[in-house]
Design an enzyme around this catalytic site. Structure first.
Site, PDB file in Angstrom:
ATOM      1  N   HIS A   9       0.827  -1.205   0.000  1.00 30.34           N
ATOM      2  CA  HIS A   9       0.000   0.000   0.000  1.00 30.34           C
ATOM      3  C   HIS A   9       0.859   1.252   0.000  1.00 30.34           C
ATOM      4  CE1 HIS A   9      -3.148  -2.753   1.054  1.00 30.34           C
ATOM      5  NE2 HIS A   9      -4.037  -1.788   1.023  1.00 30.34           N
ATOM      6  N   SER A  10       2.060   1.094   0.537  1.00 30.75           N
ATOM      7  CA  SER A  10       2.936   2.252   0.677  1.00 30.75           C
ATOM      8  C   SER A  10       4.071   2.153  -0.326  1.00 30.75           C
ATOM      9  CB  SER A  10       3.490   2.278   2.104  1.00 30.75           C
ATOM     10  OG  SER A  10       4.760   2.894   2.137  1.00 30.75           O
TER      11      SER A  10
END
Lengths: 239, 211
Positions: A9-10
């Site tokens: 997600h990052s």
């Protein structure tokens, strides 16, 4: 060589895991990262995963490691989209991101097949990283090599134990020889493990001062043991 | 009859609904997820509107495909690949159509649902968007089998979607972030099931506004 794609997600996390894994494999293994949205907010985008896979794709295949939730769904969708174009040697791994990426590069660097890399990385799921559960991993079977093997023993000198970096060196060295090799931690009475797998090595929970046994059989058994012993006695280059 | 203008109207209403319900969806998600569903859906449908404007006059599959791609590339959460696949797979099933018959409309939802199940691996009862979509599709099918007209069939569909959405309240989540909560996920309505209901409601609104 099998390539590795890290999906998170990052973006920072994906890039960070990539950096860590590249450091462990001296940049030999092709690795790509996909993470975060266009505007920098956290999230995953299947098209980014498609591009990451495409950027390092090779016929040997690509293993995809994803953090959680949408990262897994985006990776699955990317796999599906690429398969429709005939790019089908892509597997998703259920392994945890950091341990999995580390295990994947070590295995891939040995020239293993996609199936082998996938299998090695699955083991990462069971890594007892505090060293507390290593004894229950496997049945106490006698070594399969016992009858024909040569053996060496050494005391682990590394202050921090057999942590990731020395384990990687150990696995890479073991993989270099034409021999079947097994290792165990005699001090902790660990089972025999495959020292070509960094995850297995981490699971024997070797601390400084522990007595490690290594057995080998096959054409280059003696050379393998000599190299491993030297490596251990040099403190894996840490001193 | 549903034509490409109806589909565009549907997506515009959907974008507005996601904007209006951004706080509501995010609050539902805050209870059992990571409090971003409303924000993600608003961003995704806003992007979809931008991307469909040059293809508004094309066949329905072009509009649906563009929507799917926009959602995949901009939602960010699990709803991105899931709704994205819904629209991409619906587009594939309906190639080169300018109008949808009743059968085509059923096919749109059937293909979309199958796509969501393939990518998300959820089953009915897992507390997901499937729990809205599956009964809604069944209601649409039986309404047409019963011989109702389009608007009436969509009303049946909306009613079933609403009941499906509400049926997620007592469920224990088996998929997604909410499943980490185990039993504690019970008692909360699923945000994905809710956004699916809103999308179906918007389709009825679009058809009603055009008749």
């Amino acid at each position: 060589m099998v390539g590795i794609v890290v999906v998170s997600h990052s973006r920072k996390l994906a890039e960070g895991v990539k950096e860590l894994a590249e450091g462990m494999s001296n940049g030999q293994v092709p690795i790509a990262a996909a993470g975060g949205m266009e505007d920098g907010s956290p999230g995953t985008d299947a098209y980014q995963v498609v591009e990451a896979i495409r950027s390092i794709y090779r016929p040997e295949g690509v293993l995809v490691l994803a953090d959680l939730g949408s990262a897994v769904l985006s990776a699955r969708l990317a796999q599906e989209m690429l398969a429709a174009e005939g790019i089908d040697a892509v597997r998703l791994s259920p392994a945890p991101l950091v341990e999995g990426a580390l295990a994947a590069v070590v295995e891939a660097a040995q020239g293993s097949t996609l199936e082998q890399v996938d299998a090695a990385v699955r083991e990462a799921k069971y890594l007892a990283k505090l060293g507390e559960e290593q004894i229950e991993i496997e049945e106490e079977a006698p070594s399969a090599l016992q009858m024909v093997a040569v053996e060496t023993r050494f005391v682990l000198r590394n202050r921090l134990g057999l942590h990731a970096r020395p384990a990687v060196l150990f696995a890479q060295t073991a993989a270099r020889y034409q021999a079947s090799i097994e290792a165990r931690n005699l001090t902790r009475n660990s089972p025999w493990v495959n020292p070509r797998s960094v995850i297995d090595l981490l699971r024997i929970g070797a601390s400084v001062g522990d007595l490690i046994a290594v057995q080998a059989s096959g054409a280059e058994a003696a050379q393998a043991l000599e190299a491993l012993k030297q490596l251990a006695e040099s403190g894996f280059g840490e001193e | 009859m549903i034509n490409n203008r109806t589909i565009v109207a549907w997506l515009k209403l959907a974008a507005r609904s996601m904007e209006e319900n951004k706080g509501y969806l995010t609050d539902l998600d805050a209870a059992i997820g990571d409090a971003d569903h409303g924000i993600n859906m608003e961003r995704g449908f806003k992007k979809a509107l931008t991307l469909i404007s040059p293809v508004e006059d094309r066949d329905i599959d072009a509009i649906l495909k563009t929507t799917g791609m926009a959602l995949i590339g901009s939602v960010g959460g699990a709803a991105g690949p899931l709704y994205g696949t819904f629209f991409l797979d619906a587009a594939k099933a309906l190639s080169h159509l300018n109008e949808l018959s009743n059968t085509d409309l059923v096919l749109l939802f059937e293909s979309g649902l199958k796509g969501i199940q393939r990518v998300g691996k959820a089953k009915p009862g897992d507390k997901t968007m499937i729990d809205t979509l599956q009964p809604a599709l069944e209601a649409l099918r039986s309404a047409f089998a019963y011989g109702t007209d389009l608007i009436e069939a969509l009303r049946w569909m909306v009613q079933a979607a609403k009941e499906g959405m509400e049926s997620t309240i007592p469920m224990v989540a088996k998929k997604g972030r909410a499943s980490y909560l185990g039993e504690r996920s019970a008692g909360h309505q699923d945000p994905g099931a809710t956004s699916t209901y809103l999308l179906i409601q918007c389709l009825l609104d679009a058809v009603e506004s055009q008749s």
